[in-house]
Write a protein that holds these residues in place. Sequence first.
Motif, PDB file in Angstrom:
ATOM      1  N   GLU A  94       6.567  12.031 -18.082  1.00 59.79           N
ATOM      2  CA  GLU A  94       5.700  10.851 -18.134  1.00 59.79           C
ATOM      3  C   GLU A  94       4.431  10.992 -17.306  1.00 59.79           C
ATOM      4  OE1 GLU A  94       6.984   6.992 -18.191  1.00 59.79           O
ATOM      5  OE2 GLU A  94       8.795   7.357 -19.382  1.00 59.79           O
ATOM      6  N   GLY A  95       4.320  12.082 -16.560  1.00 55.60           N
ATOM      7  CA  GLY A  95       3.126  12.255 -15.735  1.00 55.60           C
ATOM      8  C   GLY A  95       3.096  11.340 -14.528  1.00 55.60           C
ATOM      9  N   ALA A  96       4.260  10.918 -14.054  1.00 58.56           N
ATOM     10  CA  ALA A  96       4.349  10.066 -12.867  1.00 58.56           C
ATOM     11  C   ALA A  96       4.479  10.950 -11.624  1.00 58.56           C
ATOM     12  CB  ALA A  96       5.544   9.120 -12.971  1.00 58.56           C
ATOM     13  N   PRO A  97       3.677  10.719 -10.582  1.00 58.81           N
ATOM     14  CA  PRO A  97       3.703  11.599  -9.404  1.00 58.81           C
ATOM     15  C   PRO A  97       4.956  11.394  -8.555  1.00 58.81           C
ATOM     16  CG  PRO A  97       2.184   9.772  -9.041  1.00 58.81           C
ATOM     17  CD  PRO A  97       2.650   9.662 -10.467  1.00 58.81           C
ATOM     18  N   LEU A  98       5.707  12.467  -8.346  1.00 63.91           N
ATOM     19  CA  LEU A  98       6.908  12.425  -7.525  1.00 63.91           C
ATOM     20  C   LEU A  98       6.996  13.737  -6.758  1.00 63.91           C
ATOM     21  CD1 LEU A  98       9.646  11.005  -6.803  1.00 63.91           C
ATOM     22  CD2 LEU A  98      10.663  12.348  -8.674  1.00 63.91           C
ATOM     23  N   THR A  99       7.117  13.655  -5.439  1.00 61.62           N
ATOM     24  CA  THR A  99       7.311  14.845  -4.611  1.00 61.62           C
ATOM     25  C   THR A  99       8.805  15.062  -4.447  1.00 61.62           C
ATOM     26  OG1 THR A  99       5.244  14.483  -3.398  1.00 61.62           O
ATOM     27  CG2 THR A  99       6.895  15.893  -2.351  1.00 61.62           C
ATOM     28  N   VAL A 100       9.306  16.181  -4.982  1.00 64.19           N
ATOM     29  CA  VAL A 100      10.740  16.454  -4.974  1.00 64.19           C
ATOM     30  C   VAL A 100      11.066  17.465  -3.881  1.00 64.19           C
ATOM     31  CG1 VAL A 100      12.693  17.336  -6.283  1.00 64.19           C
ATOM     32  CG2 VAL A 100      10.958  15.952  -7.431  1.00 64.19           C
ATOM     33  N   LEU A 101      11.962  17.077  -2.983  1.00 65.24           N
ATOM     34  CA  LEU A 101      12.451  17.964  -1.935  1.00 65.24           C
ATOM     35  C   LEU A 101      13.895  18.331  -2.248  1.00 65.24           C
ATOM     36  CD1 LEU A 101      11.140  16.571   1.486  1.00 65.24           C
ATOM     37  CD2 LEU A 101      10.361  18.578   0.209  1.00 65.24           C
ATOM     38  N   ASP A 102      14.080  19.509  -2.835  1.00 65.02           N
ATOM     39  CA  ASP A 102      15.436  20.027  -3.055  1.00 65.02           C
ATOM     40  C   ASP A 102      15.472  21.444  -2.491  1.00 65.02           C
ATOM     41  OD1 ASP A 102      13.809  21.194  -4.931  1.00 65.02           O
ATOM     42  OD2 ASP A 102      15.044  20.698  -6.671  1.00 65.02           O
ATOM     43  N   THR A 103      15.059  21.546  -1.245  1.00 65.96           N
ATOM     44  CA  THR A 103      14.873  22.829  -0.600  1.00 65.96           C
ATOM     45  C   THR A 103      15.197  22.728   0.880  1.00 65.96           C
ATOM     46  OG1 THR A 103      13.228  24.571  -0.148  1.00 65.96           O
ATOM     47  CG2 THR A 103      12.454  22.305  -0.107  1.00 65.96           C
ATOM     48  N   THR A 104      15.452  23.879   1.492  1.00 68.15           N
ATOM     49  CA  THR A 104      15.530  23.940   2.952  1.00 68.15           C
ATOM     50  C   THR A 104      14.430  24.843   3.495  1.00 68.15           C
ATOM     51  OG1 THR A 104      17.283  25.612   2.625  1.00 68.15           O
ATOM     52  CG2 THR A 104      17.978  23.395   3.272  1.00 68.15           C
ATOM     53  N   ASP A 105      13.469  25.185   2.638  1.00 67.47           N
ATOM     54  CA  ASP A 105      12.360  26.019   3.111  1.00 67.47           C
ATOM     55  C   ASP A 105      11.449  25.189   4.013  1.00 67.47           C
ATOM     56  OD1 ASP A 105      10.865  28.747   2.544  1.00 67.47           O
ATOM     57  OD2 ASP A 105       9.363  27.155   2.630  1.00 67.47           O
ATOM     58  N   PRO A 106      11.246  25.613   5.265  1.00 64.39           N
ATOM     59  CA  PRO A 106      10.456  24.798   6.195  1.00 64.39           C
ATOM     60  C   PRO A 106       9.015  24.602   5.752  1.00 64.39           C
ATOM     61  CG  PRO A 106      11.014  26.937   7.173  1.00 64.39           C
ATOM     62  CD  PRO A 106      11.823  26.805   5.927  1.00 64.39           C
ATOM     63  N   GLY A 107       8.448  25.592   5.090  1.00 65.46           N
ATOM     64  CA  GLY A 107       7.069  25.447   4.639  1.00 65.46           C
ATOM     65  C   GLY A 107       6.917  24.381   3.575  1.00 65.46           C
ATOM     66  N   GLN A 108       7.842  24.343   2.640  1.00 67.63           N
ATOM     67  CA  GLN A 108       7.764  23.350   1.574  1.00 67.63           C
ATOM     68  C   GLN A 108       7.989  21.940   2.107  1.00 67.63           C
ATOM     69  OE1 GLN A 108       9.975  24.460  -1.948  1.00 67.63           O
ATOM     70  NE2 GLN A 108       9.861  22.399  -2.806  1.00 67.63           N
ATOM     71  N   VAL A 109       8.919  21.799   3.048  1.00 64.30           N
ATOM     72  CA  VAL A 109       9.161  20.489   3.647  1.00 64.30           C
ATOM     73  C   VAL A 109       7.958  20.067   4.502  1.00 64.30           C
ATOM     74  CG1 VAL A 109      10.654  19.156   5.194  1.00 64.30           C
ATOM     75  CG2 VAL A 109      11.660  20.800   3.587  1.00 64.30           C
ATOM     76  N   ALA A 110       7.355  21.019   5.207  1.00 63.68           N
ATOM     77  CA  ALA A 110       6.171  20.722   6.016  1.00 63.68           C
ATOM     78  C   ALA A 110       5.025  20.234   5.137  1.00 63.68           C
ATOM     79  CB  ALA A 110       5.743  21.953   6.814  1.00 63.68           C
ATOM     80  N   ASP A 111       4.884  20.813   3.954  1.00 56.72           N
ATOM     81  CA  ASP A 111       3.841  20.364   3.027  1.00 56.72           C
ATOM     82  C   ASP A 111       4.061  18.911   2.614  1.00 56.72           C
ATOM     83  OD1 ASP A 111       2.486  22.746   3.077  1.00 56.72           O
ATOM     84  OD2 ASP A 111       3.348  23.515   1.213  1.00 56.72           O
ATOM     85  N   GLY A 171       0.795  -1.226   0.000  1.00 59.93           N
ATOM     86  CA  GLY A 171       0.000   0.000   0.000  1.00 59.93           C
ATOM     87  C   GLY A 171       0.825   1.273   0.000  1.00 59.93           C
ATOM     88  N   ILE A 172       2.089   1.166  -0.397  1.00 66.56           N
ATOM     89  CA  ILE A 172       2.988   2.327  -0.407  1.00 66.56           C
ATOM     90  C   ILE A 172       3.146   2.789  -1.852  1.00 66.56           C
ATOM     91  CG2 ILE A 172       5.286   3.178   0.185  1.00 66.56           C
ATOM     92  CD1 ILE A 172       5.438   0.805   2.203  1.00 66.56           C
ATOM     93  N   ASP A 173       2.506   3.903  -2.184  1.00 62.69           N
ATOM     94  CA  ASP A 173       2.514   4.360  -3.570  1.00 62.69           C
ATOM     95  C   ASP A 173       2.811   5.858  -3.700  1.00 62.69           C
ATOM     96  OD1 ASP A 173       0.209   5.394  -2.516  1.00 62.69           O
ATOM     97  OD2 ASP A 173      -1.152   4.496  -3.977  1.00 62.69           O
ATOM     98  N   ARG A 174       3.254   6.463  -2.621  1.00 62.53           N
ATOM     99  CA  ARG A 174       3.634   7.883  -2.666  1.00 62.53           C
ATOM    100  C   ARG A 174       5.153   7.967  -2.509  1.00 62.53           C
ATOM    101  NH1 ARG A 174       4.136  11.978   1.688  1.00 62.53           N
ATOM    102  NH2 ARG A 174       3.995  14.043   0.722  1.00 62.53           N
ATOM    103  N   VAL A 175       5.823   8.545  -3.507  1.00 59.93           N
ATOM    104  CA  VAL A 175       7.280   8.601  -3.513  1.00 59.93           C
ATOM    105  C   VAL A 175       7.729  10.036  -3.288  1.00 59.93           C
ATOM    106  CG1 VAL A 175       9.395   8.098  -4.795  1.00 59.93           C
ATOM    107  CG2 VAL A 175       7.346   6.667  -5.120  1.00 59.93           C
ATOM    108  N   VAL A 176       8.555  10.227  -2.267  1.00 62.62           N
ATOM    109  CA  VAL A 176       9.182  11.517  -1.985  1.00 62.62           C
ATOM    110  C   VAL A 176      10.672  11.378  -2.267  1.00 62.62           C
ATOM    111  CG1 VAL A 176       9.740  13.227  -0.197  1.00 62.62           C
ATOM    112  CG2 VAL A 176       7.468  12.145  -0.239  1.00 62.62           C
TER     113      VAL A 176
END
Length: 539
Positions: free
Chosen positions: A105-122, A82-87
């Motif tokens: 390709e329209g594949a969902p991927l959450t990319v964290l290349d930031t140190t902004d706390p708000g973006q990481v919190a999201d 049941g693990i289908d969300r990739v960060v």
Amino acid sequence: MVGEETAVSIVDGELAAKAAPLIDKLVADQVASKLAAGDATLWGSGAEPEASIRLSWTTLHKTSRPLIGEIEALREQLRGEGIDRVVLAGMGGSSLAPEVITGTEGAPLTVLDTTDPGQVADALAGDLSRTVIVVSSKSGGTVETDSHRRIFTKAFEESGIDAASRIVVVTDPGSPLSELAESEGYRKVFLADPHVGGRYSALTAFGLVPAGLAGADVARLLDQAAAVAQTLASDDADNPALRLAAAWGAAHADGAEKVVLADAGSGIKGFPDWAEQLIAESTGKQGTGLLPVAVEGPEAPGFADAGSDATAVAIGSAARGAKIATSGPLGAQFLLWEFATAIAGRLLEINPFDQPDVEAAKAAARALLDDPAKLEGGETPSTVDGSVEIFASAGVSGEGKLLDVLKEFLDSAPEHGYLAVQAYLDRLDDASASLLRAELAKRTGLQTTFGWGPRFLHSTGQYHKGGHQNGIFLQLTGNAESDLEVPDRPYTLGKLQHAQALGDGQVLTEHGRPVLRLHLTDRAAGLAQLVRAVQEVGE
């Protein structure tokens, strides 16, 4: 897509004529075949030690094949649980290629290349019960990526989830991260080829693992690269890599040290952002290089109206204003641009595989983190205008209203210089900041780049210190609504982000470049105020 032709068209007749003798020389010197064979002598004796351990990318379309089965097996395991969300936690080459692949390709991927706390919190606010995080770092010690790993580990544990089972690692053999992954029992460790530099790593585990886990067809990507590999290795005047490199080299010799990149209906999403790092880090050193300028499209300011200091390159069909156009599917384009960039390094007489100026900003940021008093209380703005605190370097007074300061700063740009906008903000919630690039380019006539901090430090940051020293730098920082602790570290994400901005600004100032930092005490209001000021520039 595999059968789509991969080609380079030099649209501008004058540029084509100037590139022709360079192409002939590259063919006569057998540069393409030597590069494909891993000849480390192509860039001179000074570059040979580094080049000798950085050329395995030329054969990745073959050597990365075993990864396909491993990636698919892990993906099926995760889906079965049941693990289908990739960060993805990664910086530079570890994040840019997967973002292009999955975006295309329209594949969902959450990319964290930031140190902004708000973006990481999201990213943390997503469904952790369905989440796996891919922690990618070639060195195994990337501070941003390590911070993400620590924060997600804590979040998993607080949610009652076995953190080790949700962490996948991509790194080089023997790195601190590979050793940590083994001791902590992380779900899976993919060891990348250590003889490939980060910006050339699109077809290694760094590009393929996160993209494949997200659902992209990475086998097809390798097929596309394989289909063009023989052409790129050929000592032939029609070799698209030789044509692209020679056109860049000829333009640079004529004073066009900037390469403006726009997508022109290629179907590839975000390719200019990936190419930006490849070109900037590979060529921007020893006071020379090609500054990539990623723009919004062929009609954007800086492309259609590119001056003598810039070469407009369309990814896709030849668009209005384009001097060069490249075509082909994504996997082939990756390999084409890597070959062309390495060959351009030979023409510019630099080593395309080192990045001698990247460490300076990191060292300055670390020094600030080690001196909390200086980081938190040692700054006094030159002036405050509404929601904007103004901090100016030597040569810019910083006094007066925001509009007046902005005009003075922009007037400090030398002829044929460039403007770099560097936003240490949330690239999702503060996405409107990116609109500033086109607005400033239109009103100033300057070639204008836009980068999200600290992401750009792993990309154009090398060029800013090592390339042509004619840039001026507009930094945007802002108060965050809330901060995030980095477990077992003496700093928060917000402090790290702030230190990175100040550290880079300090190094740029030491290089004698004008730096104007605008700190937004209220991000939304401050951005709106800045946009209004920019719209008045030039009136």
